[in-house]
Scaffold this motif. Structure first.
Motif, PDB file in Angstrom:
ATOM      1  N   GLY A 142       0.820  -1.201   0.000  1.00 22.43           N
ATOM      2  CA  GLY A 142       0.000   0.000   0.000  1.00 22.43           C
ATOM      3  C   GLY A 142       0.850   1.246   0.000  1.00 22.43           C
ATOM      4  O   GLY A 142       2.078   1.192   0.154  1.00 22.43           O
ATOM      5  N   PHE A 143       0.175   2.371  -0.174  1.00 26.34           N
ATOM      6  CA  PHE A 143       0.811   3.686  -0.180  1.00 26.34           C
ATOM      7  C   PHE A 143       0.128   4.562   0.864  1.00 26.34           C
ATOM      8  O   PHE A 143      -1.098   4.528   1.012  1.00 26.34           O
ATOM      9  CB  PHE A 143       0.689   4.321  -1.575  1.00 26.34           C
ATOM     10  N   SER A 144       0.918   5.343   1.578  1.00 22.61           N
ATOM     11  CA  SER A 144       0.428   6.273   2.591  1.00 22.61           C
ATOM     12  C   SER A 144      -0.312   5.502   3.691  1.00 22.61           C
ATOM     13  O   SER A 144       0.252   4.579   4.265  1.00 22.61           O
ATOM     14  CB  SER A 144      -0.443   7.345   1.942  1.00 22.61           C
ATOM     15  N   ASP A 145      -1.569   5.844   3.980  1.00 19.12           N
ATOM     16  CA  ASP A 145      -2.305   5.109   5.011  1.00 19.12           C
ATOM     17  C   ASP A 145      -2.465   3.645   4.631  1.00 19.12           C
ATOM     18  O   ASP A 145      -2.502   2.769   5.492  1.00 19.12           O
ATOM     19  CB  ASP A 145      -3.675   5.727   5.260  1.00 19.12           C
ATOM     20  N   GLY A 146      -2.556   3.365   3.331  1.00 17.34           N
ATOM     21  CA  GLY A 146      -2.621   1.979   2.861  1.00 17.34           C
ATOM     22  C   GLY A 146      -1.351   1.216   3.194  1.00 17.34           C
ATOM     23  O   GLY A 146      -1.389   0.012   3.464  1.00 17.34           O
ATOM     24  N   ALA A 147      -0.212   1.911   3.202  1.00 22.59           N
ATOM     25  CA  ALA A 147       1.054   1.282   3.584  1.00 22.59           C
ATOM     26  C   ALA A 147       1.048   0.941   5.066  1.00 22.59           C
ATOM     27  O   ALA A 147       1.520  -0.126   5.467  1.00 22.59           O
ATOM     28  CB  ALA A 147       2.228   2.200   3.253  1.00 22.59           C
ATOM     29  N   SER A 148       0.500   1.838   5.877  1.00 14.70           N
ATOM     30  CA  SER A 148       0.387   1.559   7.309  1.00 14.70           C
ATOM     31  C   SER A 148      -0.518   0.361   7.547  1.00 14.70           C
ATOM     32  O   SER A 148      -0.233  -0.505   8.384  1.00 14.70           O
ATOM     33  CB  SER A 148      -0.160   2.782   8.055  1.00 14.70           C
ATOM     34  N   CYS A 149      -1.609   0.291   6.793  1.00 11.65           N
ATOM     35  CA  CYS A 149      -2.521  -0.856   6.887  1.00 11.65           C
ATOM     36  C   CYS A 149      -1.806  -2.133   6.472  1.00 11.65           C
ATOM     37  O   CYS A 149      -1.915  -3.160   7.136  1.00 11.65           O
ATOM     38  CB  CYS A 149      -3.743  -0.614   6.015  1.00 11.65           C
ATOM     39  N   ALA A 150      -1.056  -2.071   5.365  1.00  7.85           N
ATOM     40  CA  ALA A 150      -0.330  -3.248   4.885  1.00  7.85           C
ATOM     41  C   ALA A 150       0.683  -3.730   5.923  1.00  7.85           C
ATOM     42  O   ALA A 150       0.820  -4.936   6.140  1.00  7.85           O
ATOM     43  CB  ALA A 150       0.373  -2.941   3.565  1.00  7.85           C
ATOM     44  N   LEU A 151       1.381  -2.806   6.556  1.00  7.65           N
ATOM     45  CA  LEU A 151       2.350  -3.185   7.592  1.00  7.65           C
ATOM     46  C   LEU A 151       1.648  -3.883   8.753  1.00  7.65           C
ATOM     47  O   LEU A 151       2.073  -4.958   9.194  1.00  7.65           O
ATOM     48  CB  LEU A 151       3.103  -1.960   8.102  1.00  7.65           C
ATOM     49  N   GLY A 152       0.588  -3.275   9.261  1.00  9.17           N
ATOM     50  CA  GLY A 152      -0.122  -3.858  10.397  1.00  9.17           C
ATOM     51  C   GLY A 152      -0.742  -5.198  10.066  1.00  9.17           C
ATOM     52  O   GLY A 152      -0.585  -6.175  10.807  1.00  9.17           O
ATOM     53  N   LEU A 153      -1.428  -5.264   8.939  1.00 10.57           N
ATOM     54  CA  LEU A 153      -2.102  -6.501   8.559  1.00 10.57           C
ATOM     55  C   LEU A 153      -1.094  -7.563   8.152  1.00 10.57           C
ATOM     56  O   LEU A 153      -1.238  -8.738   8.498  1.00 10.57           O
ATOM     57  CB  LEU A 153      -3.079  -6.230   7.420  1.00 10.57           C
ATOM     58  N   GLY A 154      -0.054  -7.158   7.440  1.00 16.09           N
ATOM     59  CA  GLY A 154       0.966  -8.114   7.011  1.00 16.09           C
ATOM     60  C   GLY A 154       1.686  -8.765   8.180  1.00 16.09           C
ATOM     61  O   GLY A 154       2.010  -9.953   8.150  1.00 16.09           O
ATOM     62  N   LEU A 155       1.919  -7.995   9.225  1.00 16.79           N
ATOM     63  CA  LEU A 155       2.575  -8.550  10.411  1.00 16.79           C
ATOM     64  C   LEU A 155       1.598  -9.349  11.272  1.00 16.79           C
ATOM     65  O   LEU A 155       1.943 -10.405  11.793  1.00 16.79           O
ATOM     66  CB  LEU A 155       3.214  -7.425  11.233  1.00 16.79           C
ATOM     67  N   ALA A 156       0.366  -8.846  11.410  1.00 21.33           N
ATOM     68  CA  ALA A 156      -0.628  -9.536  12.238  1.00 21.33           C
ATOM     69  C   ALA A 156      -1.065 -10.865  11.629  1.00 21.33           C
ATOM     70  O   ALA A 156      -1.384 -11.805  12.347  1.00 21.33           O
ATOM     71  CB  ALA A 156      -1.846  -8.642  12.460  1.00 21.33           C
ATOM     72  N   ARG A 157      -1.079 -10.933  10.306  1.00 21.70           N
ATOM     73  CA  ARG A 157      -1.522 -12.155   9.613  1.00 21.70           C
ATOM     74  C   ARG A 157      -0.422 -12.648   8.680  1.00 21.70           C
ATOM     75  O   ARG A 157      -0.637 -12.885   7.489  1.00 21.70           O
ATOM     76  CB  ARG A 157      -2.823 -11.879   8.873  1.00 21.70           C
ATOM     77  N   ALA A 158       0.743 -12.798   9.268  1.00 22.38           N
ATOM     78  CA  ALA A 158       1.937 -13.173   8.499  1.00 22.38           C
ATOM     79  C   ALA A 158       1.791 -14.505   7.783  1.00 22.38           C
ATOM     80  O   ALA A 158       2.490 -14.753   6.797  1.00 22.38           O
ATOM     81  CB  ALA A 158       3.151 -13.195   9.427  1.00 22.38           C
ATOM     82  N   GLN A 159       0.886 -15.361   8.243  1.00 23.73           N
ATOM     83  CA  GLN A 159       0.691 -16.649   7.582  1.00 23.73           C
ATOM     84  C   GLN A 159       0.075 -16.472   6.196  1.00 23.73           C
ATOM     85  O   GLN A 159       0.133 -17.381   5.371  1.00 23.73           O
ATOM     86  CB  GLN A 159      -0.159 -17.589   8.446  1.00 23.73           C
ATOM     87  N   LEU A 160      -0.494 -15.295   5.902  1.00 20.01           N
ATOM     88  CA  LEU A 160      -1.140 -15.055   4.612  1.00 20.01           C
ATOM     89  C   LEU A 160      -0.216 -14.430   3.574  1.00 20.01           C
ATOM     90  O   LEU A 160      -0.464 -14.547   2.382  1.00 20.01           O
ATOM     91  CB  LEU A 160      -2.344 -14.121   4.795  1.00 20.01           C
ATOM     92  N   PHE A 161       0.812 -13.729   4.029  1.00 23.34           N
ATOM     93  CA  PHE A 161       1.635 -12.925   3.120  1.00 23.34           C
ATOM     94  C   PHE A 161       3.120 -13.247   3.280  1.00 23.34           C
ATOM     95  O   PHE A 161       3.611 -13.371   4.392  1.00 23.34           O
ATOM     96  CB  PHE A 161       1.412 -11.436   3.395  1.00 23.34           C
ATOM     97  N   THR A 162       3.825 -13.340   2.153  1.00 20.12           N
ATOM     98  CA  THR A 162       5.255 -13.602   2.224  1.00 20.12           C
ATOM     99  C   THR A 162       6.085 -12.322   2.225  1.00 20.12           C
ATOM    100  O   THR A 162       7.234 -12.346   2.653  1.00 20.12           O
ATOM    101  CB  THR A 162       5.717 -14.471   1.044  1.00 20.12           C
TER     102      THR A 162
END
Length: 69
Positions: A41-61
């Motif tokens: 993501g970009f801007s706030d979307g990047a913050s969302c991607a960081l939070g979600l990517g770390l919280a649900r690491a089993q979904l994203f490489t």
């Protein structure tokens, strides 16, 4: 409705569920290589991607975060 992603507001709510649901929808219809599923993501979307990517690491490489808000 809000002005940004719920994870940016300090919550883990509907946005995360919708993103995971969309990923499930795609998986049901297409053959995905689980080693190549990335969130970004970009801007706030990047913050969302960081939070979600770390919280649900089993979904994203990988996480791609451009200019987090």
């Amino acid at each position: 409705a809000s002005y940004t992603w719920d994870t940016v507001l300090g919550e883990q709510g509907d946005d995360a569920d919708r993103i995971e649901g969309a990923l499930d929808w795609v998986r049901e219809r297409f053959e995905l290589d689980p080693e190549r599923v990335v969130i970004g993501g970009f801007s706030d979307g990047a913050s969302c991607a960081l939070g979600l990517g770390l919280a649900r690491a089993q979904l994203f490489t990988r996480i791609v975060a451009l200019s987090p808000g």
